[in-house]
Design an enzyme around this catalytic site. Structure first.
Site, PDB file in Angstrom:
ATOM      1  N   PRO A  30      61.052  15.868 -39.453  1.00 57.28           N
ATOM      2  CA  PRO A  30      62.377  16.390 -39.152  1.00 57.28           C
ATOM      3  C   PRO A  30      63.373  15.352 -38.647  1.00 57.28           C
ATOM      4  O   PRO A  30      63.693  15.305 -37.472  1.00 57.28           O
ATOM      5  CB  PRO A  30      62.108  17.478 -38.103  1.00 57.28           C
ATOM      6  CG  PRO A  30      60.781  17.175 -37.537  1.00 57.28           C
ATOM      7  CD  PRO A  30      60.077  16.238 -38.442  1.00 57.28           C
ATOM      8  N   GLU A  31      63.849  14.531 -39.536  1.00 55.08           N
ATOM      9  CA  GLU A  31      65.041  13.741 -39.239  1.00 55.08           C
ATOM     10  C   GLU A  31      66.217  14.512 -39.834  1.00 55.08           C
ATOM     11  O   GLU A  31      66.038  15.624 -40.333  1.00 55.08           O
ATOM     12  CB  GLU A  31      64.905  12.330 -39.831  1.00 55.08           C
ATOM     13  CG  GLU A  31      63.667  11.616 -39.263  1.00 55.08           C
ATOM     14  CD  GLU A  31      63.541  10.147 -39.649  1.00 55.08           C
ATOM     15  OE1 GLU A  31      64.575   9.525 -39.928  1.00 55.08           O
ATOM     16  OE2 GLU A  31      62.416   9.635 -39.667  1.00 55.08           O
TER      17      GLU A  31
ATOM     18  N   HIS B 171      49.590  28.601 -34.198  1.00 57.70           N
ATOM     19  CA  HIS B 171      50.698  27.721 -33.844  1.00 57.70           C
ATOM     20  C   HIS B 171      52.061  28.379 -34.024  1.00 57.70           C
ATOM     21  O   HIS B 171      53.085  27.714 -33.953  1.00 57.70           O
ATOM     22  CB  HIS B 171      50.617  26.428 -34.653  1.00 57.70           C
ATOM     23  CG  HIS B 171      49.353  25.663 -34.422  1.00 57.70           C
ATOM     24  ND1 HIS B 171      48.967  25.260 -33.158  1.00 57.70           N
ATOM     25  CD2 HIS B 171      48.365  25.255 -35.251  1.00 57.70           C
ATOM     26  CE1 HIS B 171      47.803  24.623 -33.240  1.00 57.70           C
ATOM     27  NE2 HIS B 171      47.417  24.619 -34.499  1.00 57.70           N
TER      28      HIS B 171
ATOM     29  N   ARG C 256      52.429  20.943 -32.192  1.00 56.99           N
ATOM     30  CA  ARG C 256      52.367  20.214 -30.920  1.00 56.99           C
ATOM     31  C   ARG C 256      53.209  20.839 -29.817  1.00 56.99           C
ATOM     32  O   ARG C 256      53.262  20.303 -28.710  1.00 56.99           O
ATOM     33  CB  ARG C 256      52.767  18.757 -31.156  1.00 56.99           C
ATOM     34  CG  ARG C 256      51.711  18.020 -31.950  1.00 56.99           C
ATOM     35  CD  ARG C 256      52.182  16.649 -32.350  1.00 56.99           C
ATOM     36  NE  ARG C 256      52.179  15.710 -31.242  1.00 56.99           N
ATOM     37  CZ  ARG C 256      52.577  14.449 -31.351  1.00 56.99           C
ATOM     38  NH1 ARG C 256      53.005  13.992 -32.510  1.00 56.99           N
ATOM     39  NH2 ARG C 256      52.553  13.656 -30.315  1.00 56.99           N
TER      40      ARG C 256
END
Length: 288
Positions: free
Chosen positions: A4-5, A94, A113
């Site tokens: 995710p840029e 998640h 994460r």
DNA sequence: ACCTATGTTGGATC
DNA sequence: AGATCCAACATAGG
């Protein structure tokens, strides 16, 4: 691998716009409370019944514009993802936030994460209430990232160029992958101090930043390692990474083996021949 | 099995 | 102010 840029976030924004713009929230389920602000009770209460007017983006941030003057600022950080599924389809361990829509679909936020964050703010107050958003530099586009601005900010900083470009307050949206790529394209060593770059180098760097981001958005943010497999895929444009993740491989320009070093705690890939350190910078390093 | 690596940002400590 | 390190967390790979 999700990356995710800015181009990836823009791709997410467009996908969400297509899928959930004009949907209405029935209720929200927060399974990992640390992910949301204000606390999950208030967060969920605030969103009930709201209509999704639009989804905007600034840098790597998504801004969900809800009816009634509420904006949800969402950052995917390293691994955040949104997807839309029919009501009740199985969730993974998640999946941390579920927006139940009134049309029997669910907008889900999944993040292995758990680094991503979402925060509700009054629309129009986001820059003031969230300093990281308010202080973002210009978007890397032709109109907003001017050469004059580049010359000014680079001239004022001794910071080495790699972390300088990662600094979202200088230019919004560049991340570790695209910084390595634009430095390779511009033949600039990642350890070069920002204020050592010549006007000519800044012209080149600016052009490559703007072009690279534009092409990556056009390629739906899909960065793939293998160029040969990307070609020949009918009707599919995909981006090609020249140095990121290619340590030990020959440079496409000169055949020299690509090196990977740590710069400001980030893995940094470059060609030691195409991207030499200027003599002045070598001396500065020697003085450490 | 242990150690290191990973796309990001923000906070602590000098 | 700026640099430097580390924290958040889970998983993959050597």
């Amino acid at each position: 691998m999700n990356m995710p840029e800015l181009p990836e976030v823009e791709t997410v924004r467009r996908g969400l716009t297509r899928l959930v713009k004009d949907a209405t929230i029935d209720h929200v389920e927060v399974r990992y409370p640390k992910m949301v602000t204000p606390d999950s009770d208030e967060f969920t209460a605030e969103l009930i019944g709201r209509h999704i007017d639009a989804i905007d983006r600034r840098g790597k941030y998504l801004l969900f514009r809800f009816s009634g003057g509420v904006t949800m600022v969402s950052h995917l950080r390293m691994e955040g993802k949104y997807d839309v599924q029919p009501e009740g389809s199985p969730v993974t361990k998640h999946t941390h936030v579920i927006f139940h829509l009134t049309d029997d679909r669910e907008l889900r936020y999944t993040d292995t994460r758990k680094f991503g964050r979402m925060q509700l703010v009054p629309t129009g107050e986001e820059d003031r209430l969230m300093p990281s958003l308010g202080k973002l530099g210009p978007e890397p586009t032709e109109d907003t990232l001017t050469l004059d601005y580049m010359v000014t900010i680079f001239g004022k900083s001794h910071k080495v160029v790699k972390p300088f470009l990662l600094d979202q307050t200088k230019i919004a949206g560049l991340g570790n992958i695209y910084v390595d790529e634009v430095l390779w394209l511009s033949k600039i060593n990642p350890l070069t101090p920002a204020d050592d770059l010549s006007r000519e180098q800044l012209i080149t760097l600016r052009k490559n930043i703007i072009e690279e981001i534009k092409m990556a958005i056009h390629g739906h943010g899909t960065t793939v390692h293998s160029f040969s497999t990307a070609f020949g895929e009918a009707g599919q444009f995909q981006n090609h990474l020249h140095v990121y993740g290619r340590e030990g491989e020959p440079c496409e320009r000169c055949g020299t083996i690509i090196e990977k070093i740590k710069v400001a705690q980030r893995g940094t890939h470059f060609c030691p021949k195409c991207q030499p350190l200027p003599a002045a910078a070598i001396e500065a390093l020697g003085n450490d």
